[in-house]
Motif scaffolding. Structure first.
Motif, PDB file in Angstrom:
ATOM      1  N   MET A   1       0.842  -1.171   0.000  1.00  0.00           N
ATOM      2  CA  MET A   1       0.000   0.000   0.000  1.00  0.00           C
ATOM      3  C   MET A   1       0.891   1.239   0.000  1.00  0.00           C
ATOM      4  SD  MET A   1      -3.007   1.100   2.633  1.00  0.00           S
ATOM      5  CE  MET A   1      -4.000  -0.295   2.149  1.00  0.00           C
ATOM      6  N   LYS A   2       0.362   2.329  -0.493  1.00  0.00           N
ATOM      7  CA  LYS A   2       1.091   3.594  -0.527  1.00  0.00           C
ATOM      8  C   LYS A   2       0.827   4.384   0.753  1.00  0.00           C
ATOM      9  CE  LYS A   2       2.623   3.307  -4.803  1.00  0.00           C
ATOM     10  NZ  LYS A   2       4.024   3.088  -5.062  1.00  0.00           N
ATOM     11  N   CYS A   3       1.830   5.168   1.144  1.00  0.00           N
ATOM     12  CA  CYS A   3       1.715   6.039   2.302  1.00  0.00           C
ATOM     13  C   CYS A   3       2.337   7.379   1.933  1.00  0.00           C
ATOM     14  CB  CYS A   3       2.439   5.412   3.498  1.00  0.00           C
ATOM     15  SG  CYS A   3       2.202   6.292   5.047  1.00  0.00           S
ATOM     16  N   LEU A   4       1.719   8.459   2.383  1.00  0.00           N
ATOM     17  CA  LEU A   4       2.194   9.804   2.087  1.00  0.00           C
ATOM     18  C   LEU A   4       2.470  10.535   3.394  1.00  0.00           C
ATOM     19  CD1 LEU A   4       2.695  12.131   0.029  1.00  0.00           C
ATOM     20  CD2 LEU A   4       0.274  12.729   0.334  1.00  0.00           C
ATOM     21  N   SER A   5       3.704  11.025   3.562  1.00  0.00           N
ATOM     22  CA  SER A   5       4.042  11.851   4.721  1.00  0.00           C
ATOM     23  C   SER A   5       3.702  13.297   4.417  1.00  0.00           C
ATOM     24  CB  SER A   5       5.531  11.738   5.059  1.00  0.00           C
ATOM     25  OG  SER A   5       5.794  10.529   5.714  1.00  0.00           O
ATOM     26  N   VAL A   6       2.983  13.917   5.340  1.00  0.00           N
ATOM     27  CA  VAL A   6       2.549  15.306   5.195  1.00  0.00           C
ATOM     28  C   VAL A   6       2.761  15.991   6.540  1.00  0.00           C
ATOM     29  CG1 VAL A   6       0.600  16.812   4.644  1.00  0.00           C
ATOM     30  CG2 VAL A   6       0.765  14.573   3.559  1.00  0.00           C
TER      31      VAL A   6
ATOM     32  N   GLN B   1      -3.901   5.703  -8.058  1.00  0.00           N
ATOM     33  CA  GLN B   1      -5.268   5.889  -7.585  1.00  0.00           C
ATOM     34  C   GLN B   1      -5.622   4.711  -6.700  1.00  0.00           C
ATOM     35  OE1 GLN B   1      -8.177   6.842 -10.542  1.00  0.00           O
ATOM     36  NE2 GLN B   1      -6.803   8.194 -11.648  1.00  0.00           N
ATOM     37  N   GLY B   2      -6.173   4.995  -5.538  1.00  0.00           N
ATOM     38  CA  GLY B   2      -6.542   3.928  -4.613  1.00  0.00           C
ATOM     39  C   GLY B   2      -6.283   4.328  -3.179  1.00  0.00           C
ATOM     40  N   PRO B   3      -6.309   3.344  -2.265  1.00  0.00           N
ATOM     41  CA  PRO B   3      -6.119   3.656  -0.845  1.00  0.00           C
ATOM     42  C   PRO B   3      -4.726   4.228  -0.585  1.00  0.00           C
ATOM     43  CG  PRO B   3      -6.330   1.283  -1.195  1.00  0.00           C
ATOM     44  CD  PRO B   3      -6.524   1.935  -2.505  1.00  0.00           C
ATOM     45  N   LEU B   4      -4.681   5.224   0.284  1.00  0.00           N
ATOM     46  CA  LEU B   4      -3.437   5.921   0.584  1.00  0.00           C
ATOM     47  C   LEU B   4      -3.422   6.268   2.068  1.00  0.00           C
ATOM     48  CD1 LEU B   4      -0.881   7.413  -0.584  1.00  0.00           C
ATOM     49  CD2 LEU B   4      -2.381   9.389  -0.908  1.00  0.00           C
ATOM     50  N   LEU B   5      -2.441   5.739   2.798  1.00  0.00           N
ATOM     51  CA  LEU B   5      -2.302   6.076   4.208  1.00  0.00           C
ATOM     52  C   LEU B   5      -1.713   7.477   4.333  1.00  0.00           C
ATOM     53  CD1 LEU B   5      -0.832   2.703   5.536  1.00  0.00           C
ATOM     54  CD2 LEU B   5      -3.172   3.542   5.767  1.00  0.00           C
TER      55      LEU B   5
ATOM     56  N   LEU C   1      -2.172   8.655  10.612  1.00  0.00           N
ATOM     57  CA  LEU C   1      -3.411   9.209  11.148  1.00  0.00           C
ATOM     58  C   LEU C   1      -4.664   8.570  10.568  1.00  0.00           C
ATOM     59  CD1 LEU C   1      -2.438  12.982  10.898  1.00  0.00           C
ATOM     60  CD2 LEU C   1      -2.298  11.518  12.914  1.00  0.00           C
ATOM     61  N   GLY C   2      -4.564   8.091   9.323  1.00  0.00           N
ATOM     62  CA  GLY C   2      -5.746   7.530   8.689  1.00  0.00           C
ATOM     63  C   GLY C   2      -5.502   7.191   7.239  1.00  0.00           C
ATOM     64  N   MET C   3      -6.597   6.998   6.519  1.00  0.00           N
ATOM     65  CA  MET C   3      -6.522   6.599   5.118  1.00  0.00           C
ATOM     66  C   MET C   3      -7.466   7.448   4.282  1.00  0.00           C
ATOM     67  SD  MET C   3      -7.515   2.948   3.363  1.00  0.00           S
ATOM     68  CE  MET C   3      -6.230   1.990   4.116  1.00  0.00           C
ATOM     69  N   VAL C   4      -7.013   7.764   3.079  1.00  0.00           N
ATOM     70  CA  VAL C   4      -7.838   8.458   2.093  1.00  0.00           C
ATOM     71  C   VAL C   4      -7.853   7.610   0.826  1.00  0.00           C
ATOM     72  CG1 VAL C   4      -7.305  10.757   2.989  1.00  0.00           C
ATOM     73  CG2 VAL C   4      -5.899   9.798   1.170  1.00  0.00           C
TER      74      VAL C   4
ATOM     75  N   ASP D   1       6.034   3.090  -0.300  1.00  0.00           N
ATOM     76  CA  ASP D   1       5.306   1.835  -0.099  1.00  0.00           C
ATOM     77  C   ASP D   1       5.456   1.382   1.344  1.00  0.00           C
ATOM     78  OD1 ASP D   1       4.323   1.304  -2.753  1.00  0.00           O
ATOM     79  OD2 ASP D   1       6.402   0.931  -3.333  1.00  0.00           O
ATOM     80  N   ILE D   2       4.403   0.735   1.838  1.00  0.00           N
ATOM     81  CA  ILE D   2       4.411   0.236   3.201  1.00  0.00           C
ATOM     82  C   ILE D   2       3.696  -1.109   3.228  1.00  0.00           C
ATOM     83  CG2 ILE D   2       2.295   1.428   3.843  1.00  0.00           C
ATOM     84  CD1 ILE D   2       3.580   1.964   6.583  1.00  0.00           C
ATOM     85  N   GLU D   3       4.166  -1.997   4.077  1.00  0.00           N
ATOM     86  CA  GLU D   3       3.551  -3.317   4.243  1.00  0.00           C
ATOM     87  C   GLU D   3       2.845  -3.371   5.596  1.00  0.00           C
ATOM     88  OE1 GLU D   3       3.428  -5.652   1.930  1.00  0.00           O
ATOM     89  OE2 GLU D   3       4.655  -4.468   0.557  1.00  0.00           O
ATOM     90  N   MET D   4       1.864  -4.224   5.722  1.00  0.00           N
ATOM     91  CA  MET D   4       1.115  -4.378   6.972  1.00  0.00           C
ATOM     92  C   MET D   4       2.059  -4.692   8.131  1.00  0.00           C
ATOM     93  SD  MET D   4      -2.094  -4.348   8.030  1.00  0.00           S
ATOM     94  CE  MET D   4      -3.094  -4.951   9.358  1.00  0.00           C
ATOM     95  N   GLU D   5       3.099  -5.477   7.857  1.00  0.00           N
ATOM     96  CA  GLU D   5       4.050  -5.876   8.899  1.00  0.00           C
ATOM     97  C   GLU D   5       4.828  -4.681   9.451  1.00  0.00           C
ATOM     98  OE1 GLU D   5       4.440  -7.425   5.612  1.00  0.00           O
ATOM     99  OE2 GLU D   5       2.775  -8.699   6.238  1.00  0.00           O
TER     100      GLU D   5
END
Length: 142
Positions: free
Chosen positions: A1-6, A31-35, A63-66, A103-107
């Motif tokens: 999954m993708k993650c964005l630092s802001v 396009q899709g889920p983004l932490l 903090l969450g997902m968009v 990119d980030i993994e559940m683990e």
């Protein structure tokens, strides 16, 4: 999954739907889920300028997902990443993070396995693994 630092306060504002666009110098094709990860260091100058109390915000955590809807050109050399708020995690997930989009993994997530957010994230990661052709034990129902 993708993650964005802001940086804060913008990370919170994205998740609250106050700031549905994030301006960057490059387009977002994903396009899709983004932490959404709040950077360790907030935008202190912005907060001082507008009298915002920096202690109200959490830093250094997811903090969450968009849902990312891609991007549009906002101005020459500037792109607006379009996001729709989906879920704010409670409690927030501690995470060191990285710069920008990664990119980030559940683990990689330090999350309580008994929490509703764990089940929510597990469903998204399972769907992504199926799309990527990875072997998955079971996909939890919604």
């Amino acid at each position: 999954m993708k993650c964005l630092s802001v940086k804060q306060p913008f990370a919170d504002w994205i998740l609250q739907g106050i700031k549905p666009r994030e301006l960057r110098i490059y387009p977002l094709k994903y396009q899709g889920p983004l932490l959404i990860h709040s950077s360790k260091i907030p935008d202190v100058e912005f907060m001082k300028q507008y009298g915002i109390d920096s202690l109200r915000f959490r830093n250094g955590c997811i903090l969450g997902m968009v849902i990312s809807k891609g991007s549009i050109q906002y101005a020459p050399g500037s792109y607006a990443w379009i996001m729709e708020s989906l879920r704010i995690f409670n409690p927030f997930i501690p995470h060191k993070g990285k710069l920008g989009l990664y990119d980030i993994e559940m683990e990689d997530l330090e999350i309580d396995h008994a929490s509703e957010d764990f089940e929510f994230l597990e469903r998204y990661f399972a769907r992504k693994n199926v799309e990527d052709g990875k072997e998955v034990r079971e996909i939890p129902s919604a």
